[in-house]
Each structure stands twice: as structure tokens, then as C-alpha cells.
Design an enzyme around this catalytic site. Structure first.
Site, PDB file in Angstrom:
ATOM      1  N   LYS A 146     107.617 -68.090  40.482  1.00 42.01           N
ATOM      2  CA  LYS A 146     108.642 -67.487  40.963  1.00 42.01           C
ATOM      3  C   LYS A 146     109.174 -67.627  41.946  1.00 42.01           C
ATOM      4  O   LYS A 146     107.929 -67.051  43.249  1.00 42.01           O
ATOM      5  CB  LYS A 146     109.014 -66.151  40.328  1.00 42.01           C
ATOM      6  CG  LYS A 146     110.542 -65.085  40.453  1.00 42.01           C
ATOM      7  CD  LYS A 146     110.192 -64.262  39.193  1.00 42.01           C
ATOM      8  CE  LYS A 146     111.782 -63.257  39.987  1.00 42.01           C
ATOM      9  NZ  LYS A 146     111.750 -62.102  39.261  1.00 42.01           N
TER      10      LYS A 146
ATOM     11  N   SER B 133     115.289 -61.037  35.860  1.00 35.73           N
ATOM     12  CA  SER B 133     115.948 -62.023  37.012  1.00 35.73           C
ATOM     13  C   SER B 133     114.971 -63.137  37.122  1.00 35.73           C
ATOM     14  O   SER B 133     114.961 -64.143  37.540  1.00 35.73           O
ATOM     15  CB  SER B 133     115.661 -61.169  38.140  1.00 35.73           C
ATOM     16  OG  SER B 133     114.127 -61.252  38.218  1.00 35.73           O
TER      17      SER B 133
ATOM     18  N   SER C 124     112.877 -57.690  34.254  1.00 38.05           N
ATOM     19  CA  SER C 124     113.042 -59.549  34.426  1.00 38.05           C
ATOM     20  C   SER C 124     111.943 -60.323  33.606  1.00 38.05           C
ATOM     21  O   SER C 124     112.364 -61.225  33.739  1.00 38.05           O
ATOM     22  CB  SER C 124     112.916 -59.406  36.148  1.00 38.05           C
ATOM     23  OG  SER C 124     114.314 -58.858  36.996  1.00 38.05           O
TER      24      SER C 124
HETATM   25  N1  GLN Z   1     118.489 -56.409  35.736  1.00 42.18           N
HETATM   26  C1  GLN Z   1     117.428 -55.817  35.996  1.00 42.18           C
HETATM   27  C2  GLN Z   1     118.385 -55.477  37.421  1.00 42.18           C
HETATM   28  O1  GLN Z   1     119.110 -55.966  38.020  1.00 42.18           O
HETATM   29  C3  GLN Z   1     116.115 -55.779  36.003  1.00 42.18           C
HETATM   30  C4  GLN Z   1     115.744 -56.415  37.791  1.00 42.18           C
HETATM   31  C5  GLN Z   1     114.429 -56.251  37.646  1.00 42.18           C
HETATM   32  O2  GLN Z   1     113.308 -56.197  36.645  1.00 42.18           O
HETATM   33  N2  GLN Z   1     114.329 -58.051  38.680  1.00 42.18           N
HETATM   34  O3  GLN Z   1     117.886 -54.359  38.229  1.00 42.18           O
END
Ligand code: GLN
Length: 476
Positions: A68, A143, A167
Site C-alpha cells: 500500500k 482505504s 480499511s
Molecule cells: N473509512 C474510514 C475512514 O475514512 C477508515 C479508514 C481507515 O481505516 N484508514 O476513516
């Protein structure tokens, strides 16, 4: 060639150790597939030149993986999918990257994410929109949408990922792959670009639970460069996988089966729970009473920490820096760089977080959120006095369409409703493919007490090897 790329980690290791293919051939098969298919999926932000070596001594010798794009990789761009880090090439590896390198993995490249991992669809990336391999009109989740899509489309053997509020788990559910979010502090975050430091965890997205167990054995452990890493011993997760669930008590939280949970998703999850029962688990209904407060609590805590973490980006060394002489003074230069460099979602969270922390409001918002977080953590502590594991949906829906939620932040935030609680409590959780609803994958979430990854993986494996959802592949 396509046969090579359809193999999981365990199978690819066997292929290599039996010398049925060389590391160079395995890497080349992936590179070719990326060249042909990634223009459709758009999971890679950077594709590395062939890195394969025929030294297969480590436990990942010759295994091609993707990182990532928040993991610092020496000599390869690391952008967090943000313009403010465009052209940043770190001179060092994140501890996770170094450990995986040490084990012999070959880096295929860096994969897409929401900008600074803020999002649930990978659409906030400044560079591209990754597509769901099961339906190119849909998002891969986020994400870690680049990681999940790349694994689902066989564009790497496995991928690293991060999970702050869901995410790893949510994109894994959306793309029909396995996603492990370990306990907070189980894996070093040194060299991984932060989002919200009291919540950030790193983990992997893989083609099977057994693959995730192998990766965790390599990645877990204390690191003097990350003071939040725990000293709990790293277990032989891959040797303790189970084929049944006899003697295990699994709790089903009633607050996770509420209005808003898509009927097709619920059907898949209920069937998965039946499967857990068939495997010998005792199923009991439990309550996690503060679940409804998880999303607001998460967004106050996360945004507050984001506003502090994002303060370090000034756009001076990398990114779309305006020229020094164009700005009236240093402060104006910061303003202009940050205006150009950050996308809307990052700015929204900096503002939310700055507000929640500001004098006069901190007690009302930030401090209150910390108190509720303690209650959410206590919900899990109480539940785990009576059950070994918790089973639940990962997300209320299957993958939604590109563009469907991007202009409605509240709808996007609600995608985290079943993942944020485990993040706030710091407990480990996994998403495993559990079926399909209208031809789109659905993940089952299993949650364990802190540092009980061995139990979590063992149970997830038993479910996986007695089902075939993880073996189904999208036609691209
Ligand atoms: N969807 C969540 C957010 O936007 C989780 C993001 C994440 O886990 N990095 O904060």
C-alpha cells in the site's frame, strides 16, 4: 502464465520449492498480468522494474507482493496517494517492508489508497480511481482498495495494507479476499505514514487465511522504532490453524443486525453463522451496547489525531510546491502549498479535528469521545469474558458504485459502522469471503480479544477450508 498468478502464497511457495517455476518466471507472470489487466483495474500507482532474485532462502523467497502506498519503500515513490507527497522517494524501508524483504519477497510495486488512507472507496486518491474486479463500475472499498483489488485480480500474491477504522476489512469484503487487521501494536508502524496514531494498525490482504498467518508470523513483534508495539510473543500462527470449531463459543452481537444492514448481506452472514455452528462452535447472542456511538466517536478521535498528524506536511520538499519567491512570506507559502497539496477529504478532517480540539470545544467533543471510546472497549472486554470470538458482518452493504457516495461524506462514514468498534477497542479482526449477494462478494468478520490472533486465524481457517468462496475469481 495465468495459472501461476492464480496461486496463493502457500501454493506459490510450493511451486518455487519444487522448482516447477523460477522466481524470475513467477515475477514475470505477475508483471505481464499487471501490464495487461491493471489498465482496467487501476490498482497500481507505481510498478517496479523486475526485482526478482533466485535466492529463495527466506520464507517468502521469490514471492511477488505489493505494498500500500503509505509504506515507505527505499528508492520507490511513496505518496499516500496525495499530491503533497508527489515525488517523495524515501531513503529507507518501513520495518514491515524490511521484514518482508528480509524474508525474500519481491516488490511488484505500490498500490492505491484513499488519500492518507482517509476514505472507504479509494476515490479520495489524488491519482486514480481503482475499480472492483467483480464489477468495474463499482468501488473496491477503501482505504486499502488498491491492495484488495490487486489481490482479487491476481495482480500480486498478497499485499500489505493499513486499517484505522476498517480499511483492511471493508475492501477485503468488497473484493472477496481475506483481510487481517491485527491487534493495535502487534505490527510495527515505523515508516508507515500515519493517519490517526491511536487507531492505526497494519496488516495484510491475502488469498487465504493460511497465507495471512504466514505473513503475520513475519510481520509481528516488538520494534524499538515503534514504542506502541507490544511484547506479547509472536506465535506460530500457521502451525495452529484448525479444521473445526469444537469447544469454541462465538458471540453474535445483536447491535450488528440492525436497520441499514442490507438484506442480501444479512442472508450471507446468517448462512455463515450456520456454517460456524456446523463446524462445532457454540453460537450465542451477545450485546455490544455502545455500538451505535462507534461512528461518531471514531470520527471525532480520528479527525483530532489527523489534524495533528497532517500538520507536518508543508509541501516544501515534495509535492506541488509553489516557488518561494511567489509567496509573500513563509506562512503564506504553507497555506498555498497545503491548499494545492491536500484533497477535499483531508481538508475536511483537518477542519473537523481542529474544531474538536479547540479551546472551549475539546471537553465537549474530544474528551467526550475518549470517554465513549472507553465504554466501547469495555463492551468488548465484557463480551470476551463469555465468548472466545465474535462473528458479524464487515460492512452493511456490498461494493457500491463509483461516484455513489463520494459527495455525501456522512453516507461514506456510515460504511464503517461495523468496523470502527474493533478499531476503537484495539482488538484484532479478520474479513473472510462468506458468499455473494447479487454477484458481489460479502465478507464475514471475526473479532478476537487483544493479541489472540492465533485463535482468530485458527477459526477463520476452519471456516475457509470448509467453504469455497475464497476460491472464486472474478472474470475480468
Ligand atoms: N473509512 C474510514 C475512514 O475514512 C477508515 C479508514 C481507515 O481505516 N484508514 O476513516
Amino acid at each position: 502464465m495465468s495459472e501461476i498468478t492464480s496461486l496463493n502464497l502457500v501454493e506459490t511457495r510450493k511451486l518455487l520449492s519444487e522448482k516447477k517455476a523460477s522466481a524470475a518466471e513467477v515475477s514475470a507472470a505477475y508483471s505481464q498480468r499487471i501490464a495487461v489487466l491493471d489498465p482496467k483495474i487501476e490498482s497500481y500507482l507505481f510498478v517496479a522494474q523486475d526485482q526478482a532474485s533466485e535466492n529463495l532462502t527466506g520464507s517468502l523467497g521469490g514471492i511477488p507482493i505489493a505494498h500500500k502506498d503509505v509504506f515507505c519503500t527505499s528508492g520507490m515513490p511513496t505518496t499516500a496517494a496525495s499530491k503533497i507527497l508527489e515525488n517523495y522517494v524515501p531513503p529507507f524501508d518501513a520495518t514491515a517492508v524490511a521484514k518482508l524483504k528480509q524474508a525474500g519477497s519481491v516488490i511488484l510495486g505500490k498500490v492505491n489508497t484513499d488519500e492518507f488512507t482517509m476514505g472507504a472507496s479509494t476515490e479520495t486518491s489524488a491519482f486514480k480511481k481503482t475499480r472492483n474486479p467483480w464489477d468495474l463500475a463499482r468501488v473496491p472499498g477503501g482505504s486499502s482498495g488498491g491492495s484488495a483489488a490487486a489481490v482479487a485480480a491476481d495482480l500480486c500474491v498478497f499485499a500489505t495494507a493499513t486499517d484505522t477504522g476498517g480499511s483492511i476489512r471493508q475492501p477485503s469484503s468488497f473484493c472477496g479476499v481475506t483481510g487481517l487487521k491485527p491487534t493495535y501494536g502487534r505490527i510495527s508502524r515505523y515508516g508507515v505514514i500515519s493517519m490517526a496514531s491511536s487507531l492505526d494498525t497494519i496488516g495484510v490482504i491475502t488469498k487465504s487465511v493460511a497465507d495471512a498467518a504466514i505473513a503475520l508470523e513475519i510481520l509481528a513483534g516488538q520494534d524499538s522504532k515503534d514504542a506502541t508495539t507490544g511484547s506479547a510473543p509472536v506465535e506460530k500462527y500457521s502451525e495452529n490453524l484448525r479444521t473445526d470449531l469444537k469447544g469454541l463459543k462465538i458471540g453474535i452481537p445483536r447491535e450488528y443486525f440492525v436497520e441499514g444492514l442490507d438484506a442480501g448481506v444479512e442472508e450471507v452472514i446468517r448462512a455463515a453463522i450456520d456454517q460456524l455452528k456446523k463446524l462445532g462452535a457454540e453460537i450465542v447472542e451477545i450485546s455490544l451496547p455502545h455500538t451505535e456511538f462507534a461512528v461518531p466517536t471514531y470520527y471525532v478521535v480520528a479527525s483530532s489525531e489527523i489534524s495533528a498528524n497532517m500538520a507536518r506536511f508543508d509541501g516544501i520538499r515534495y509535492g506541488p510546491t509553489i516557488k518561494n519567491e511567489d509567496a509573500a512570506n513563509l506562512v503564506e507559502m504553507y497555506f498555498e502549498n497545503r491548499t494545492l497539496g491536500f484533497g477535499d477529504e483531508v481538508k475536511r478532517r483537518i477542519m473537523l479535528g481542529t474544531f474538536a480540539l479547540s479551546a472551549g470545544y475539546a471537553d465537549k467533543f474530544y474528551k467526550k469521545a475518549l470517554q465513549v471510546r472507553t465504554l466501547i472497549k469495555k463492551d468488548f472486554d465484557d463480551a470476551f469474558t463469555g465468548v472466545d470470538l465474535i462473528a458479524a458482518p464487515v460492512a452493511p452493504t456490498t461494493a457500491f458504485k463509483l461516484g455513489e457516495k463520494i459527495d455525501d461524506p456522512v453516507q461514506m462514514y456510515l460504511a464503517d459502522i461495523f468496523t470502527a468498534p474493533a478499531s476503537l477497542a484495539g482488538v484484532p479482526a479478520i474479513s473472510v469471503p462468506a458468499g455473494f449477494s447479487a454477484d458481489l462478494p460479502v465478507g464475514l468478520q471475526l473479532i478476537a480479544p487483544q493479541f489472540a490472533e492465533a485463535k482468530l486465524l485458527a477459526a477463520a481457517h476452519a471456516f475457509q477450508i470448509t467453504t469455497d468462496f475464497h476460491l472464486q475469481k472474478p472474470t475480468i
